[in-house]
Design a protein around this motif. Sequence first.
Motif, PDB file in Angstrom:
ATOM      1  N   VAL A 155     157.663  14.050  48.280  1.00  0.00           N
ATOM      2  CA  VAL A 155     156.606  13.445  49.085  1.00  0.00           C
ATOM      3  C   VAL A 155     156.873  11.946  49.103  1.00  0.00           C
ATOM      4  N   THR A 156     157.006  11.394  50.280  1.00  0.00           N
ATOM      5  CA  THR A 156     157.159   9.942  50.415  1.00  0.00           C
ATOM      6  C   THR A 156     155.781   9.344  50.642  1.00  0.00           C
ATOM      7  N   PHE A 157     155.512   8.221  49.970  1.00  0.00           N
ATOM      8  CA  PHE A 157     154.246   7.526  50.168  1.00  0.00           C
ATOM      9  C   PHE A 157     154.479   6.036  49.995  1.00  0.00           C
ATOM     10  N   HIS A 158     153.565   5.245  50.524  1.00  0.00           N
ATOM     11  CA  HIS A 158     153.677   3.785  50.470  1.00  0.00           C
ATOM     12  C   HIS A 158     152.421   3.192  49.847  1.00  0.00           C
ATOM     13  N   ILE A 159     152.609   2.260  48.936  1.00  0.00           N
ATOM     14  CA  ILE A 159     151.517   1.506  48.323  1.00  0.00           C
ATOM     15  C   ILE A 159     151.841   0.030  48.513  1.00  0.00           C
ATOM     16  N   GLU A 160     150.936  -0.693  49.172  1.00  0.00           N
ATOM     17  CA  GLU A 160     151.105  -2.135  49.375  1.00  0.00           C
ATOM     18  C   GLU A 160     152.491  -2.468  49.940  1.00  0.00           C
ATOM     19  N   GLY A 161     152.967  -1.654  50.873  1.00  0.00           N
ATOM     20  CA  GLY A 161     154.256  -1.899  51.509  1.00  0.00           C
ATOM     21  C   GLY A 161     155.453  -1.404  50.722  1.00  0.00           C
ATOM     22  N   GLN A 162     155.249  -0.918  49.500  1.00  0.00           N
ATOM     23  CA  GLN A 162     156.335  -0.408  48.655  1.00  0.00           C
ATOM     24  C   GLN A 162     156.458   1.097  48.851  1.00  0.00           C
ATOM     25  N   GLU A 163     157.660   1.555  49.172  1.00  0.00           N
ATOM     26  CA  GLU A 163     157.892   2.987  49.329  1.00  0.00           C
ATOM     27  C   GLU A 163     158.151   3.634  47.974  1.00  0.00           C
ATOM     28  N   PHE A 164     157.596   4.815  47.784  1.00  0.00           N
ATOM     29  CA  PHE A 164     157.822   5.636  46.598  1.00  0.00           C
ATOM     30  C   PHE A 164     158.156   7.047  47.059  1.00  0.00           C
ATOM     31  N   VAL A 165     158.857   7.774  46.223  1.00  0.00           N
ATOM     32  CA  VAL A 165     159.095   9.193  46.446  1.00  0.00           C
ATOM     33  C   VAL A 165     158.618   9.924  45.200  1.00  0.00           C
ATOM     34  N   ALA A 166     157.820  10.957  45.407  1.00  0.00           N
ATOM     35  CA  ALA A 166     157.394  11.836  44.319  1.00  0.00           C
ATOM     36  C   ALA A 166     158.192  13.129  44.454  1.00  0.00           C
ATOM     37  N   LEU A 167     158.804  13.565  43.378  1.00  0.00           N
ATOM     38  CA  LEU A 167     159.678  14.736  43.370  1.00  0.00           C
ATOM     39  C   LEU A 167     159.103  15.815  42.467  1.00  0.00           C
ATOM     40  N   ASN A 168     159.001  17.022  42.956  1.00  0.00           N
ATOM     41  CA  ASN A 168     158.673  18.175  42.120  1.00  0.00           C
ATOM     42  C   ASN A 168     159.984  18.711  41.556  1.00  0.00           C
ATOM     43  N   GLY A 169     160.312  18.289  40.351  1.00  0.00           N
ATOM     44  CA  GLY A 169     161.588  18.661  39.755  1.00  0.00           C
ATOM     45  C   GLY A 169     161.486  19.643  38.616  1.00  0.00           C
TER      46      GLY A 169
END
Length: 161
Positions: A54-68
């Motif tokens: 899941v890609t998401f953005h907080i305050e212009g910063q991109e993050f990726v959350a991975l179900n690993g």
Amino acid sequence: MQRITPCLWFDDQAEDAAKFYVSVFKNSRMGPITRYGGAGANVSGRPKGSVMTVTFHIEGQEFVALNGGPLFKFSEAISLMVKCRSQHEIDEMWAKLSEGGQEGPCGWLKDQYGLSWQIVVPAWDEMLRDANPEKSERVMAAILQMSKPDMQQVQHAYDGR
């Protein structure tokens, strides 16, 4: 294009975590979701069609959350620092991020997913680097005595009150 994107490894809570983080920060949004195909499902042990990233953005910063899967867990070795401009913002971030998690010392907390956060005030860096070692030492002593940051208490320490 952002060159560096933090990837946060979850067991199977990536989508819930991303939605939670987006709900905490005002300037944030969800991005694309990818799902496990046959090849990825075979290697990871995750069900085919389940959420992979899941890609998401907080305050212009991109993050990726991975179900690993359960192989890796978060630790205090890495934390996300939230710079707050007011005590109201500190109180709000502290309440939201620590709910269901664990409060720690010196502005540190763990959220309900085990990710570590630091709630800080940018001016504290300047106070800690002050040329007067007595001022910086008082500031450090004040910060070390608190859990949730208290801007006024740190300012009083800096001023020698």
